[in-house]
Structures are given as C-alpha cells and as structure tokens.
Design a protein around this motif. Sequence first.
Motif, mmCIF file in Angstrom:
data_model
loop_
_atom_site.group_PDB
_atom_site.id
_atom_site.type_symbol
_atom_site.label_atom_id
_atom_site.label_comp_id
_atom_site.label_asym_id
_atom_site.label_seq_id
_atom_site.Cartn_x
_atom_site.Cartn_y
_atom_site.Cartn_z
ATOM 1 N N LYS A 40 0.814 -1.224 0.000
ATOM 2 C CA LYS A 40 0.000 0.000 0.000
ATOM 3 C C LYS A 40 0.848 1.275 0.000
ATOM 4 N N TYR A 41 2.118 1.189 0.418
ATOM 5 C CA TYR A 41 3.016 2.346 0.400
ATOM 6 C C TYR A 41 4.021 2.293 -0.755
ATOM 7 N N TYR A 42 4.151 1.121 -1.348
ATOM 8 C CA TYR A 42 5.200 0.903 -2.345
ATOM 9 C C TYR A 42 5.070 1.842 -3.544
ATOM 10 N N ASP A 43 3.882 1.976 -4.108
ATOM 11 C CA ASP A 43 3.710 2.804 -5.307
ATOM 12 C C ASP A 43 4.076 4.268 -5.035
ATOM 13 N N PHE A 44 3.657 4.789 -3.882
ATOM 14 C CA PHE A 44 4.006 6.172 -3.544
ATOM 15 C C PHE A 44 5.512 6.316 -3.344
ATOM 16 N N LEU A 45 6.101 5.358 -2.646
ATOM 17 C CA LEU A 45 7.536 5.395 -2.397
ATOM 18 C C LEU A 45 8.314 5.376 -3.712
ATOM 19 N N MET A 46 7.877 4.545 -4.649
ATOM 20 C CA MET A 46 8.544 4.463 -5.949
ATOM 21 C C MET A 46 8.315 5.726 -6.782
ATOM 22 N N LEU A 47 7.144 6.332 -6.664
ATOM 23 C CA LEU A 47 6.883 7.593 -7.364
ATOM 24 C C LEU A 47 7.885 8.658 -6.912
ATOM 25 N N VAL A 48 8.084 8.768 -5.604
ATOM 26 C CA VAL A 48 9.027 9.752 -5.070
ATOM 27 C C VAL A 48 10.455 9.382 -5.460
ATOM 28 N N HIS A 49 10.818 8.097 -5.315
ATOM 29 C CA HIS A 49 12.154 7.611 -5.673
ATOM 30 C C HIS A 49 12.465 7.900 -7.143
ATOM 31 N N ASN A 50 11.549 7.559 -8.023
ATOM 32 C CA ASN A 50 11.765 7.754 -9.457
ATOM 33 C C ASN A 50 11.800 9.241 -9.829
#
Length: 177
Positions: A40-50
């Motif tokens: 549930k947090y992975y997509d947001f974390l990857m959006l910020v990372h990318n």
Amino acid sequence: MIRNTIKKYGLISKTFHWYMAGILLFVLLLGNLSEHTPKKYYDFLMLVHNSLGIIIFILVILRLLWRWSNPKPENINKSRLLNRLSNLVFFIFYFGMFAAPITGYVLMNIEGKEVLFFGIELVNIVESNGDFEKIAHNFHGIAGDLLLYTFVLHFTAALYHHYIKRDETLTRIKFNN
C-alpha cells in the motif's frame, strides 16, 4: 559570492553540492526501503524515488555545466596520489549519478511499468522485456551501490581533511564561508 574562485566554491556550487547530497541520500534510502515496504506504500515510495532520480539526472547535467564554466578551487593537498584518487572518486561519483537514473528508467520500461515524474507519465525508451528484467534490476542496484559507497568514501575523506589534516577542504564548501 555566486561564482567559484581559486580559493573556494561559490554559492551555486555549494547549493548543488549540499542539495544533491541530501537528495541522493534520500533516494538511496527510499530505494533500499522499497524492498521491505508494504504494497500500500510501495507505489508512492517508488513515485518519489523515481521522480527524485530524474531530478538528480537533470541536476547532475546542470552541475557539470556550472563546474566547467567556473574556476575550480586549487587543490589544497599537494600529494599527486591523493589528487588522482580524488579525481577518480569524482569520476565514479558522476558516473553513478548518470548511471543510476538511466538504469532505473530502463528498468521501469523493461518491467512494463510507466515511468512517472510526480504523476506525469513519461515516454518509454525501451520495450517491456521480462527476459532482461533481472539484468536491468542488477545494473540499477550496482549503480545505486556505487553511489552509496562513493558517497561514504567522499564523506570519510571530508572528515579526514577536516579533523586529521585540519586543512580548508571542508570549510571551502560550507555555506557559512
């Protein structure tokens, strides 16, 4: 003083240095945390990372252009070996700051995922291909590790110069000068 002199770095160089250091550390942390993050947090974390990875790529180009258009402060260290080592670390650092965002972008393409820059979809530069997914992931991981290890080496060298050699290396890049 905005521009560099032969004695110390100017405001623009200092700003690039410290802001990129913070962004790099944050992106490396997010990348390492992503493997242990609930879905549930992975997509947001990857959006910020990318997104921050793309910003790093843009900033490294701007930083190099600024560096090449300004005088470089003279080396404080008189050792040819340490100056060559410093130049090697500089090269590896910049190689990593190019390689990590590029391999990350390619990895997302190969995995068939859209590359988002703060929610804006960017174009794919390679086709989705499951056969190369592991290789792309490994290349991106190596680039990230290269950045992390080079960062640690750079940080250690700064402490060495400041606390052991007691020279002006660190103070030339600090904001309060």
